[in-house]
Design a protein around this motif. Sequence first.
Motif, PDB file in Angstrom:
ATOM      1  N   ALA A   1       0.836  -1.208   0.000  1.00  0.00           N
ATOM      2  CA  ALA A   1       0.000   0.000   0.000  1.00  0.00           C
ATOM      3  C   ALA A   1       0.867   1.254   0.000  1.00  0.00           C
ATOM      4  O   ALA A   1       0.618   2.218  -0.737  1.00  0.00           O
ATOM      5  CB  ALA A   1      -0.918  -0.004   1.228  1.00  0.00           C
ATOM      6  N   LEU A   2       1.922   1.220   0.793  1.00  0.00           N
ATOM      7  CA  LEU A   2       2.805   2.377   0.905  1.00  0.00           C
ATOM      8  C   LEU A   2       3.445   2.717  -0.437  1.00  0.00           C
ATOM      9  O   LEU A   2       3.506   3.876  -0.855  1.00  0.00           O
ATOM     10  CB  LEU A   2       3.884   2.051   1.937  1.00  0.00           C
ATOM     11  N   MET A   3       3.909   1.694  -1.146  1.00  0.00           N
ATOM     12  CA  MET A   3       4.563   1.940  -2.433  1.00  0.00           C
ATOM     13  C   MET A   3       3.549   2.420  -3.470  1.00  0.00           C
ATOM     14  O   MET A   3       3.838   3.300  -4.280  1.00  0.00           O
ATOM     15  CB  MET A   3       5.282   0.677  -2.909  1.00  0.00           C
ATOM     16  N   MET A   4       2.343   1.840  -3.423  1.00  0.00           N
ATOM     17  CA  MET A   4       1.316   2.270  -4.387  1.00  0.00           C
ATOM     18  C   MET A   4       0.938   3.725  -4.139  1.00  0.00           C
ATOM     19  O   MET A   4       0.815   4.518  -5.068  1.00  0.00           O
ATOM     20  CB  MET A   4       0.073   1.375  -4.259  1.00  0.00           C
ATOM     21  N   GLN A   5       0.785   4.080  -2.878  1.00  0.00           N
ATOM     22  CA  GLN A   5       0.410   5.465  -2.572  1.00  0.00           C
ATOM     23  C   GLN A   5       1.514   6.424  -3.006  1.00  0.00           C
ATOM     24  O   GLN A   5       1.253   7.468  -3.596  1.00  0.00           O
ATOM     25  CB  GLN A   5       0.138   5.613  -1.071  1.00  0.00           C
ATOM     26  N   ALA A   6       2.759   6.028  -2.730  1.00  0.00           N
ATOM     27  CA  ALA A   6       3.884   6.897  -3.090  1.00  0.00           C
ATOM     28  C   ALA A   6       3.970   7.088  -4.604  1.00  0.00           C
ATOM     29  O   ALA A   6       4.495   8.084  -5.082  1.00  0.00           O
ATOM     30  CB  ALA A   6       5.175   6.298  -2.558  1.00  0.00           C
ATOM     31  N   ALA A   7       3.436   6.127  -5.385  1.00  0.00           N
ATOM     32  CA  ALA A   7       3.524   6.222  -6.852  1.00  0.00           C
ATOM     33  C   ALA A   7       2.460   7.150  -7.440  1.00  0.00           C
ATOM     34  O   ALA A   7       2.453   7.414  -8.641  1.00  0.00           O
ATOM     35  CB  ALA A   7       3.409   4.832  -7.463  1.00  0.00           C
ATOM     36  N   GLU A   8       1.551   7.642  -6.598  1.00  0.00           N
ATOM     37  CA  GLU A   8       0.520   8.616  -7.010  1.00  0.00           C
ATOM     38  C   GLU A   8      -0.234   8.126  -8.248  1.00  0.00           C
ATOM     39  O   GLU A   8      -0.183   8.735  -9.317  1.00  0.00           O
ATOM     40  CB  GLU A   8       1.165   9.981  -7.275  1.00  0.00           C
ATOM     41  N   LEU A   9      -0.923   7.008  -8.093  1.00  0.00           N
ATOM     42  CA  LEU A   9      -1.566   6.370  -9.239  1.00  0.00           C
ATOM     43  C   LEU A   9      -3.003   6.841  -9.447  1.00  0.00           C
ATOM     44  O   LEU A   9      -3.704   7.152  -8.479  1.00  0.00           O
ATOM     45  CB  LEU A   9      -1.562   4.850  -9.020  1.00  0.00           C
ATOM     46  N   VAL A  10      -3.424   6.860 -10.697  1.00  0.00           N
ATOM     47  CA  VAL A  10      -4.844   7.110 -11.003  1.00  0.00           C
ATOM     48  C   VAL A  10      -5.295   6.004 -11.948  1.00  0.00           C
ATOM     49  O   VAL A  10      -4.456   5.393 -12.620  1.00  0.00           O
ATOM     50  CB  VAL A  10      -5.051   8.489 -11.686  1.00  0.00           C
ATOM     51  N   PRO A  11      -6.592   5.719 -12.005  1.00  0.00           N
ATOM     52  CA  PRO A  11      -7.054   4.685 -12.933  1.00  0.00           C
ATOM     53  C   PRO A  11      -6.569   4.993 -14.353  1.00  0.00           C
ATOM     54  O   PRO A  11      -6.551   6.150 -14.777  1.00  0.00           O
ATOM     55  CB  PRO A  11      -8.581   4.776 -12.825  1.00  0.00           C
ATOM     56  N   GLY A  12      -6.136   3.960 -15.044  1.00  0.00           N
ATOM     57  CA  GLY A  12      -5.649   4.126 -16.406  1.00  0.00           C
ATOM     58  C   GLY A  12      -4.144   4.355 -16.471  1.00  0.00           C
ATOM     59  O   GLY A  12      -3.551   4.336 -17.546  1.00  0.00           O
ATOM     60  N   ALA A  13      -3.483   4.579 -15.321  1.00  0.00           N
ATOM     61  CA  ALA A  13      -2.034   4.813 -15.331  1.00  0.00           C
ATOM     62  C   ALA A  13      -1.314   3.573 -15.857  1.00  0.00           C
ATOM     63  O   ALA A  13      -1.744   2.440 -15.618  1.00  0.00           O
ATOM     64  CB  ALA A  13      -1.561   5.137 -13.916  1.00  0.00           C
TER      65      ALA A  13
END
Length: 672
Positions: free
Chosen positions: A70-82
């Motif tokens: 979760a921490l890495m995903m949040q840090a990657a600042e993702l949006v749907p379609g990325a």
Amino acid sequence: MGSTDFAEKRRIMVERDIAPRGIDDAGVIAALGRVPRELFVPEYLAELAYDDSPLPIEQGQTISQPFVVALMMQAAELVPGARVLEIGTGSGYSAAALAAMGCEVYSIDRHASLVEAARTRLERAGCAGVHLRAGDGTLGWPEAAPFDAVIVTAGGPSLPEPLSRQLKVGGRMIMPAGAEAGGQRLVRQRRTGEDAFIEEDLGRVAFVPLIGAHGWPETTRTEARRRSPALPPDAAERIRDAAEPLPEVDDERFGVPFDRIADARVVLLGEATHGTSEFHRARARITERLIARHGFSIVAVEADWPDAERIDRYVRDRPPAGSDETAFARFPDWMWRNEEVAGFVDRLRRHNDAIEDPGRRVGFHGLDLYGLDGSIAAVLDYLDRVDPEAAAVARERYGCLAPWRHAPETYGRAALTGGFASCEKAAVDMLRDLLDRRLSRLVAAGDEGWLDGEQNARLIASAEEYYRTLYMGATNSWNLRDRHMFETLRSVMAARGPGAKAVVWAHNTHAGNSAATEMGRQGQVNLGMLCREAFGTEAALVGFGTDRGTVAAASRWGGPMEVMEVPPSHPDSYEHLCARSGKPRFLLDLRPGRNGPLAEDLKRFRPERAIGAVYRPGAERENHYFQASLPGQFDLYVWFDRTAAVRPLAPTAPLPDRTGSSAGTGKSTAHR
Ligand code: SAM
């Protein structure tokens, strides 16, 4: 366990382990709440899938801890379609979480077999459309570039250039990087222009190594070493030939075959678990023989010194301690508070009663003056009151399934949990306080005089470092502890005068020479190794093993004692080899020149089982075996085909009291 139970566990995991720890990206939280993690772990670990920890998967790799994902995903600042590139598919779990967020996922792992297993797992979990590939991820996936984000789930020396170049302008790479022993920094790199990058440090973490052209080279510390050498076809037969039968463990003659090590200054007697009746009874018989016939006058055990001191007062008929604490009342209490040890203490007292000169009576000492178990209990108690979240981190660390194994990713978590770090000073101060009180009590009681001013000062001076490392649960706390136990042993022996001889009772992982184990190769020292260095052949190292039966242990640190089944040993292990000999009980002499061909067979590293205060039979292979060379570790090896759990004393029966009443000398009362 049904799918609704897993759904409930998943919900609890998100509420307990993800959301309260600074993860506020709703997309990440929703994704982790949807992915069935139980489908991404080996079947036998499904029950543990929602534990707050990484778990072993195939190829000696791990599935990351949910919080770290979760921490890495949040840090990657993702949006749907990325468009996201993941390096290190592993089980496929984090790829599934990225897909559940609506990302277009490309994932690479260097192990083709992991990629294939992940493909099946992703399908079963209903995750279509993840692009998978086997290969060196440090080279990236140029045909699919550029990416909005790159997430690397293994630690390399630095950020691989090809991956930086495959980011879009504005894209982010999240990766553990750095060459520090035992850990990395989690780095976020942002591409701000064609040739412009900025980096942020997100804290300390520890991941398995990234191995590739822009990562670490393949080293000896890889899976290859984990594979066991094939068994020589006649190895079990050689064991059968070399095995010297031993009498029944309660037979007084059990100690006789150990006369061969009577010339040693120090005899270390191991145990493969902390809760096996036969190991205690065998050690008692051997020790009694060494005391009665060969001039040994010190019994030193892997235990907190203040607790053992209460027993010492009883066995040597010294005045009571003036404190009403019960000896060995803290977790793991069954390790010493059991019928087997009580019987031994009784007999020691009877032996001493016949000796007029108090200075010649046999002493019983704990090697841990800093008080490991007591200190851990005090830290947990303190954190429970001031910061329950930090207490959870501490429990996980201290309860680490097998302290002698590396569980890299768990180390990241404490550093990333602010509360844990901010409590450090207070916890360390509190432990030093405890130590001060302990020492002043010792001085006030005029204890023996062996703890002189100099030793006292040395203890206090190094306490800070000891407690800090202990608190952080860092890997080198092992070394500090074993060095400390060794120093205590030396002090106790020195106080008895030149020529003093000691028997030490400690777990095989302390008593065997660590230089001949995978831990030693990674820099771990232990009591056995330090004794070997200091005393040479005047140290005798004796290991103990078993194939199956029952054992007393807890399923988590601080948990209640349970009698657990010990399943038959792993087919690759030393234990299996001994079991195949078909003999119920025997002694192997592994010293140079004794059983040459056998020692040669057994020399190459293979798995050896180690069960501590905490035992998880369901995940035995991963957590309770380490690699070792048996003849390098031990001079003698004592084998029991089948063993049973220790018989714990009732909570209301303090150990010295009980023995006091049964010793029947009339000299002693309750020393607590
Ligand atoms: N993300 C995974 C999961 O959710 O299960 C956990 C990954 S595990 C911590 C790290 C993975 O990185 C291992 O499976 C390992 O094989 C892989 N790895 C190491 N070096 C690699 C490289 N150069 N290219 C691709 N994968 C690599």
